[in-house]
Design a protein around this motif. Structure first.
Motif, PDB file in Angstrom:
ATOM      1  N   GLY A   1      -6.166   0.834 -10.988  1.00  9.60           N
ATOM      2  CA  GLY A   1      -5.108   1.658 -10.445  1.00  9.60           C
ATOM      3  C   GLY A   1      -3.915   1.824 -11.360  1.00  9.60           C
TER       4      GLY A   1
ATOM      5  N   GLU B   1       0.855  -1.198   0.000  1.00  9.22           N
ATOM      6  CA  GLU B   1       0.000   0.000   0.000  1.00  9.22           C
ATOM      7  C   GLU B   1       0.887   1.243   0.000  1.00  9.22           C
TER       8      GLU B   1
ATOM      9  N   MET C   1       0.218   5.114  -1.594  1.00  6.55           N
ATOM     10  CA  MET C   1      -0.425   6.105  -2.444  1.00  6.55           C
ATOM     11  C   MET C   1       0.304   7.459  -2.398  1.00  6.55           C
TER      12      MET C   1
ATOM     13  N   ASP D   1       0.735   0.768  -6.017  1.00  9.28           N
ATOM     14  CA  ASP D   1      -0.148   1.923  -6.150  1.00  9.28           C
ATOM     15  C   ASP D   1       0.616   3.090  -6.774  1.00  9.28           C
TER      16      ASP D   1
ATOM     17  N   ARG E   1      -8.112   0.095  -1.667  1.00 10.84           N
ATOM     18  CA  ARG E   1      -6.786   0.512  -2.084  1.00 10.84           C
ATOM     19  C   ARG E   1      -6.798   1.608  -3.156  1.00 10.84           C
TER      20      ARG E   1
END
Length: 490
Positions: free
Chosen positions: A360, A276, A278, A304, A352
């Motif tokens: 994504g 994870e 971002m 991501d 997510r």
């Protein structure tokens, strides 16, 4: 001193206890407060959450001090909240143990995302908090698990809220200190620090059941200026993980992290960056560590839109081998990847993606340095991305690999989960397997093969679509000289 004594008396009165503790005597007028003076009982039936909370609140109202769990006693408790300017001291032989009753865990660890665990010990916007003593915090993790299977436990089904408690969650903390404690048996993540600044974790022993899934050791989520040193960590999931979860995006990047002198064992990845992410994870130095009996050793798992850059790994011993597919990783001692996350209809996608987005993107991984790495493993180094522009400037200097088949678990596989591309890639095992990268440097490094060499052991270096591969001072042959090239490029 008179003023301080009046403050303590007032704090105790505010909690509703009057001037007397449960034994009917005057509490000691000090900011060193025993939880037993506020009603805590060392027995297997009493939930001491209310008594511990009274002690913390009284200490906070008095301006801060020590909340003491007295030595050689065990105290079961449900969730409680920390306050600023508190040192939680768990004395020698003492243990704070999570109540196994799932129904009492109501507060989500991830805001509106209620499907990934709850909070046992928590706190928001904390300043000047220390955890110390030679006692332990025990998450009672196996109590929240289903039946045991080969090398894990079945996860119990749940409706919306997953009741498994994260052992400790601090959101928005500053000047947070951990020293000398034993932390163990978490049912989910163990030490989860979110948006924290100026953190020291020193001489912690962290012992989770290696069969408990999601039992990360230390998760630094949007954290800055963190030092982790002299720790021993065993965890079913990642031992130390850096990330930027979307639920807490307001806290910005994760950066300025130093890890040194730690020993780790994991069924997933001992040291992981991602998945994870971002935002940005950058300026990280990890050195002088030992990784034993782990699945994956070091992993950068970007999935991501965030970026990973300026990360250095130095002087690390790695021992990795294969486990079942329950655990992410296929014995890669070093793993550097950038693949877009699986689509929103995939179970793992969940929260997510940005709101309203169903597909994504993945950010760039660059300026990653490995030096002085010595590894024994059933697999080789894996560097891979969905396209060559996503990974560049990866440096391997004095990275020495010894590859040998040592378990009955299936090999010849690289694990790219969770990704839109094929998750488990079946193919050859090479010392360095490079797929889609910009610039990779391998210098003063080596590959050796052990006595047990299955047919899928192949090249010392195998390169696919690497735009610039610089080799110097490299030593190593293929697993089967004459059958496979030492270095394969295409």
């Amino acid at each position: 001193m008179k003023i301080l004594n009046k403050m303590i008396t007032l704090a105790v009165m505010v909690t509703g206890l009057g001037q007397f503790n449960y034994a009917g005597t005057m509490p000691k007028p000090s900011t060193d407060l025993l939880i037993t003076d506020f009603g805590a009982k060392s027995d297997p039936k009493t939930d001491n959450a209310a008594a511990i909370q009274r002690t913390i609140d009284a200490c906070s109202k008095a301006g801060g001090g020590k909340v003491i769990v007295p030595k050689n006693q065990n105290f079961m408790t449900g969730p409680f909240e920390l306050r600023s300017n508190i040192e939680l001291v768990v004395e020698a032989g003492a243990c704070v143990i999570a109540n196994p009753d799932e129904s009492i865990y109501k507060k989500s660890a991830f805001k509106e995302n209620v499907g990934e665990g709850t909070i046992w010990i928590g706190g928001h916007d904390l300043k000047n908090v220390t955890f110390s003593g030679s006692g332990c915090l025990d998450g009672n993790g196996v109590s929240f698990m289903g039946a045991p299977i080969t090398d894990s436990y079945i996860l119990k089904p749940f409706d919306k809220l997953d009741p498994r408690p994260h052992l400790l969650t601090i959101i928005g903390g500053s000047n947070i200190r951990f020293k000398d404690l034993t932390v163990r048996n978490s049912a989910y993540w163990t030490l989860h620090l979110i948006g924290c600044n100026d953190v020291t974790i020193d001489n912690i022993t962290l012992l989770n059941d290696l069969k408990v899934r999601n039992s990360d050791g230390i998760d630094l989520d949007h954290c800055k200026n963190v030092r982790i040193s002299n720790c021993y960590i065993e965890s079913g999931d990642d031992c130390i993980c850096l990330k930027n979860r979307r639920e807490y995006e307001e806290f910005g990047p994760c950066q300025n992290i130093v890890v040194n002198n730690c020993t780790m064992t994991s069924r997933s990845c001992a040291i992981k960056i991602g998945s994870e992410n971002m935002d940005s994870i950058d300026h990280v130095v990890i050195s002088n560590c030992i990784i034993r009996a782990s699945n994956r050793g070091i992993g950068i798992q970007n999935r991501d839109e965030g970026t990973v850059s300026d990360v250095q790994f130095n002087n690390i011993l790695i021992e990795s081998h294969l486990f079942t597919d329950v655990w992410w990783g296929k014995a890669e001692p070093i793993y550097v990847t950038a693949y877009a996350r699986a689509n929103a209809n995939n179970k793992d996608a969940n929260w997510r993606f940005p709101k309203g987005v169903k597909e994504g993107k993945v950010g760039k991984v660059s300026r990653i340095y490995f030096s002085g790495i010595k590894a024994t493993s059933e697999n080789g180094v894996y560097v891979g991305a969905e396209s060559a522009d996503k990974i560049t400037d990866i440096y391997f200097d004095q990275v020495d690999l010894h590859i040998n088949k040592t378990t009955a678990n299936k090999g010849g596989v690289y694990d790219r989960r969770p990704a839109k591309v094929e998750g488990l890639l079946t193919g050859s095992t090479s010392g360095f397997y490079l797929e889609n990268a910009g610039h990779v440097v391998i210098r003063n490094s080596s590959v050796q093969w052990g006595a047990n060499k299955p047919d899928y052991f192949k090249h010392a270096i195998e390169s696919h679509n690497v735009q610039q591969l610089d080799l110097s001072g490299f030593m190593g042959t293929s697993a089967f000289p004459g059958k496979w090239a030492d270095v394969s490029k295409n």
